[in-house]
Design a protein around this motif. Structure first.
Motif, mmCIF file in Angstrom:
data_model
loop_
_atom_site.group_PDB
_atom_site.id
_atom_site.type_symbol
_atom_site.label_atom_id
_atom_site.label_comp_id
_atom_site.label_asym_id
_atom_site.label_seq_id
_atom_site.Cartn_x
_atom_site.Cartn_y
_atom_site.Cartn_z
ATOM 1 N N ASP A 112 0.859 -1.172 0.000
ATOM 2 C CA ASP A 112 0.000 0.000 0.000
ATOM 3 C C ASP A 112 0.901 1.230 0.000
ATOM 4 O O ASP A 112 2.136 1.130 0.026
ATOM 5 C CB ASP A 112 -0.969 -0.015 1.189
ATOM 6 C CG ASP A 112 -0.277 0.211 2.518
ATOM 7 O OD1 ASP A 112 0.969 0.104 2.583
ATOM 8 O OD2 ASP A 112 -0.973 0.487 3.511
ATOM 9 N N GLU A 113 0.296 2.398 -0.040
ATOM 10 C CA GLU A 113 1.072 3.631 -0.157
ATOM 11 C C GLU A 113 2.015 3.818 1.027
ATOM 12 O O GLU A 113 3.169 4.248 0.864
ATOM 13 C CB GLU A 113 0.128 4.828 -0.273
ATOM 14 C CG GLU A 113 0.832 6.132 -0.588
ATOM 15 C CD GLU A 113 -0.144 7.273 -0.827
ATOM 16 O OE1 GLU A 113 0.311 8.381 -1.172
ATOM 17 O OE2 GLU A 113 -1.356 7.055 -0.682
ATOM 18 N N ALA A 114 1.559 3.453 2.228
ATOM 19 C CA ALA A 114 2.384 3.635 3.424
ATOM 20 C C ALA A 114 3.640 2.778 3.349
ATOM 21 O O ALA A 114 4.745 3.234 3.679
ATOM 22 C CB ALA A 114 1.577 3.287 4.671
ATOM 23 N N MET A 115 3.494 1.529 2.909
ATOM 24 C CA MET A 115 4.662 0.648 2.830
ATOM 25 C C MET A 115 5.607 1.088 1.718
ATOM 26 O O MET A 115 6.839 1.027 1.885
ATOM 27 C CB MET A 115 4.227 -0.802 2.625
ATOM 28 C CG MET A 115 5.390 -1.743 2.363
ATOM 29 S SD MET A 115 5.019 -3.439 2.784
ATOM 30 C CE MET A 115 5.076 -3.362 4.568
ATOM 31 N N LEU A 116 5.061 1.509 0.589
ATOM 32 C CA LEU A 116 5.917 1.984 -0.497
ATOM 33 C C LEU A 116 6.746 3.175 -0.040
ATOM 34 O O LEU A 116 7.950 3.256 -0.328
ATOM 35 C CB LEU A 116 5.052 2.358 -1.701
ATOM 36 C CG LEU A 116 5.816 2.753 -2.972
ATOM 37 C CD1 LEU A 116 6.639 1.589 -3.490
ATOM 38 C CD2 LEU A 116 4.843 3.236 -4.039
ATOM 39 N N TYR A 117 6.136 4.069 0.706
ATOM 40 C CA TYR A 117 6.869 5.228 1.229
ATOM 41 C C TYR A 117 7.915 4.799 2.247
ATOM 42 O O TYR A 117 9.027 5.346 2.271
ATOM 43 C CB TYR A 117 5.894 6.232 1.862
ATOM 44 C CG TYR A 117 5.406 7.281 0.900
ATOM 45 C CD1 TYR A 117 4.506 6.964 -0.106
ATOM 46 C CD2 TYR A 117 5.851 8.597 0.984
ATOM 47 C CE1 TYR A 117 4.060 7.913 -1.004
ATOM 48 C CE2 TYR A 117 5.411 9.560 0.087
ATOM 49 C CZ TYR A 117 4.518 9.215 -0.905
ATOM 50 O OH TYR A 117 4.085 10.158 -1.797
ATOM 51 N N LEU A 132 10.450 1.381 -7.307
ATOM 52 C CA LEU A 132 11.411 0.822 -6.357
ATOM 53 C C LEU A 132 12.835 0.929 -6.887
ATOM 54 O O LEU A 132 13.763 1.312 -6.156
ATOM 55 C CB LEU A 132 11.061 -0.641 -6.071
ATOM 56 C CG LEU A 132 9.749 -0.878 -5.323
ATOM 57 C CD1 LEU A 132 9.385 -2.364 -5.344
ATOM 58 C CD2 LEU A 132 9.845 -0.397 -3.879
ATOM 59 N N LEU A 133 13.020 0.579 -8.145
ATOM 60 C CA LEU A 133 14.359 0.641 -8.738
ATOM 61 C C LEU A 133 14.880 2.076 -8.768
ATOM 62 O O LEU A 133 16.058 2.335 -8.469
ATOM 63 C CB LEU A 133 14.327 0.050 -10.144
ATOM 64 C CG LEU A 133 14.119 -1.463 -10.231
ATOM 65 C CD1 LEU A 133 13.800 -1.875 -11.660
ATOM 66 C CD2 LEU A 133 15.342 -2.213 -9.719
ATOM 67 N N ARG A 134 14.031 3.021 -9.136
ATOM 68 C CA ARG A 134 14.459 4.425 -9.171
ATOM 69 C C ARG A 134 14.820 4.934 -7.782
ATOM 70 O O ARG A 134 15.658 5.840 -7.643
ATOM 71 C CB ARG A 134 13.376 5.297 -9.799
ATOM 72 C CG ARG A 134 13.189 5.080 -11.295
ATOM 73 C CD ARG A 134 12.276 6.128 -11.907
ATOM 74 N NE ARG A 134 12.051 5.883 -13.331
ATOM 75 C CZ ARG A 134 12.895 6.231 -14.292
ATOM 76 N NH1 ARG A 134 14.028 6.854 -13.986
ATOM 77 N NH2 ARG A 134 12.609 5.977 -15.561
ATOM 78 N N ALA A 135 14.192 4.362 -6.741
ATOM 79 C CA ALA A 135 14.496 4.776 -5.362
ATOM 80 C C ALA A 135 15.782 4.144 -4.844
ATOM 81 O O ALA A 135 16.292 4.546 -3.794
ATOM 82 C CB ALA A 135 13.342 4.410 -4.441
#
Length: 487
Positions: free
Chosen positions: A347-352, A388-391
């Motif tokens: 979800d958005e929270a985990m991605l952040y 994820l890769l860009r981060a």
């Protein structure tokens, strides 16, 4: 005005009322993304959308089951309140105590020391080890699996259960209803359980003619084995052949790769409490005689013993216990995070949390499967890879034809989590799961060796590789991502 005109006006009025009602009802207590997805389904496909929402729109268990769950949760909290079960002889990370408190407030068992644990990554050896420990049972055996099937791979385990019954051992088995009846050999499996003389029950049965019904995709996804309250197993593996006996899997040569942990020590009582909760929910029988209290006198701290905490989660709890635990650990990580999940749809929270970790200078690795067994989830997962890769997240794709079904992650050199929970919105909100948080460098080191083994047989996905994927894959990924919000 003729009859056709009145029918048209009536239809428009009903359509208007449905849309207004949807705007009032759907967003309540839902994530904005989930509410928008449901509203889009209802607005663009009104008949299908409304029917689907009525069928699976509520993520709550029936009130009777919620009341039972709440009562047993309160029982567990009250019987373990105020017990200090770790000596803290070994240095803790400064943030760990707050995570333990978080878990406790959400309904988890207390953190307990004096435990031993070992990891088993070989599928066949895991079943053999469980069968061997069942063969030593003297009082009771508690078995709980999302999927349980009597086949050539699991036969040794079923025979061990039957032999235990003949010795006078009480054997109880819980298996998820929908997952089990969708598996090959279902009838043969329940017939075998009955023939062996074990006590068994379906979990979360969908049997409306018998008055048993809830949202059909609310499932009990836990995998547990408890023997005499002294030995326990938990992790990601179901009790079934690693091809899941499905023709499509056999044709593609798919094999599941899982990870189980064998535990002994006071934490086993915590696993047993989860089984007792689920048994009570399904049978109305509260197994007080098999309730093994966790008390300070059972703790025997050794230099290499482990501190463990059992964290149950699911629609029977007020909060998303597993998600909150995962987020806390991701934000506390200082040097390294390694995540293994077959179905990674954050979800958005985990991605952040994950991308923020890389921006804080934390090394983050994600292990996923190169191929998928569930089309929608597989493509929804892929839709997150570019971000994820860009981060700066390093993504390793476990080689085909294996499905990396293990579910665990490590934080720095201090803490590991293993269990049945995927890192997706289904596991956070819809499935009943169980996770084990372990503090102990020896256990983390053993899991690091498992992760190193994954890396050796995986292909690292780079951003350059990802950007060369065909347009049709991008379209499928993005469409699947939209469906993942329908909870």
């Amino acid at each position: 005005m003729n009859a056709a005109g009145w029918v048209l006006i009536f239809g428009v009025l009903i359509d208007f009322l449905v849309r207004v009602t949807a705007i009032i009802v759907v967003p309540r207590n839902r994530r904005p993304a989930t509410a928008v997805a449901w509203l889009m389904a209802i607005f663009f496909l009104p008949y299908v959308g409304v029917l689907t929402f009525l069928l699976i729109g509520s993520y709550k268990l029936p009130k009777k089951r919620r009341d039972k769950q709440q009562a047993i949760n309160q029982f567990i909290l009250e019987t373990t309140e105020g017990i200090d079960l770790v000596t803290k002889n070994h240095a803790w990370p400064p943030w760990l105590e707050s995570v333990v408190e978080l878990n406790r407030n959400l309904g988890a068992m207390p953190l307990v020391g004096g435990n031993n644990a070992s990891l088993i990554g070989d599928y066949a050896l895991s079943i053999e080890a469980m069968a061997a420990d069942v063969a030593k049972a003297r009082r009771y055996v508690h078995v709980e699996f999302y999927i349980m099937s009597y086949d050539t791979a699991s036969e040794v385990f079923f025979e061990a259960l039957g032999a235990a019954v003949k010795r006078g051992v009480t054997v109880r088995v819980l298996l998820d209803h929908i997952a089990s009846i969708r598996s090959p050999h279902h009838r043969r499996t329940v017939k075998k359980l009955t023939e062996l003389g074990v006590q068994w029950s379906f979990m979360l049965p969908v049997q409306p003619l018998r008055g048993k019904y809830q949202r059909p995709d609310l499932r009990n996804h836990r995998k547990l084995l408890i023997i005499d309250g002294k030995i326990g197993y938990m992790g990601s593996q179901n009790m079934i052949d690693r091809s899941y006996n499905k023709r499509g899997n056999v044709r593609r040569g798919l094999q599941w790769q899982d990870l189980m942990t064998r535990l002994d020590g006071p934490i086993v009582a915590g696993l047993n409490a989860i089984f007792i909760t689920d048994w009570y929910s399904e049978t109305n029988e509260l197994l007080m005689r098999e309730t093994d209290p966790i008390t300070p006198d059972v703790i025997e701290e050794a230099p290499d013993s482990l501190d463990c905490q059992v964290v149950p989660s699911g629609p029977g709890f007020e909060g998303e216990n597993n998600l909150r635990l995962f987020l806390a650990l991701l934000y506390y990580a200082q040097t390294r995070i390694i995540v293994t999940s077959p179905y990674f749809v954050p979800d958005e929270a985990m991605l952040y949390a994950i991308t923020t970790a890389t921006q804080r200078g934390v090394e983050v690795e994600l292990f996923v499967s190169e191929i998928g067994d569930q089309g929608l989830v597989y493509h929804a997962q892929r839709s997150y890879y570019e971000a994820l890769l860009r981060a700066g997240v390093r993504i390793y794709m476990y080689q085909a034809p294996y499905i990396l079904h293990a579910k665990h992650f490590t934080i720095d050199d201090d803490v590991a989590v293993i269990g049945s929970s995927n890192m997706d919105m289904r596991s956070f909100s819809l499935n009943m799961e169980v996770s084990l948080m372990v503090r102990g460098r020896s256990f983390v080191s053993e899991m690091r060796e498992i992760e190193d083994g994954y890396r050796k047989v995986s292909r690292e996905l780079t951003l350059e590789d990802w950007l060369t994927q065909p347009l049709r894959s991008t379209i499928l990924d993005n469409l699947a991502r939209l469906t993942s919000a329908l909870q």
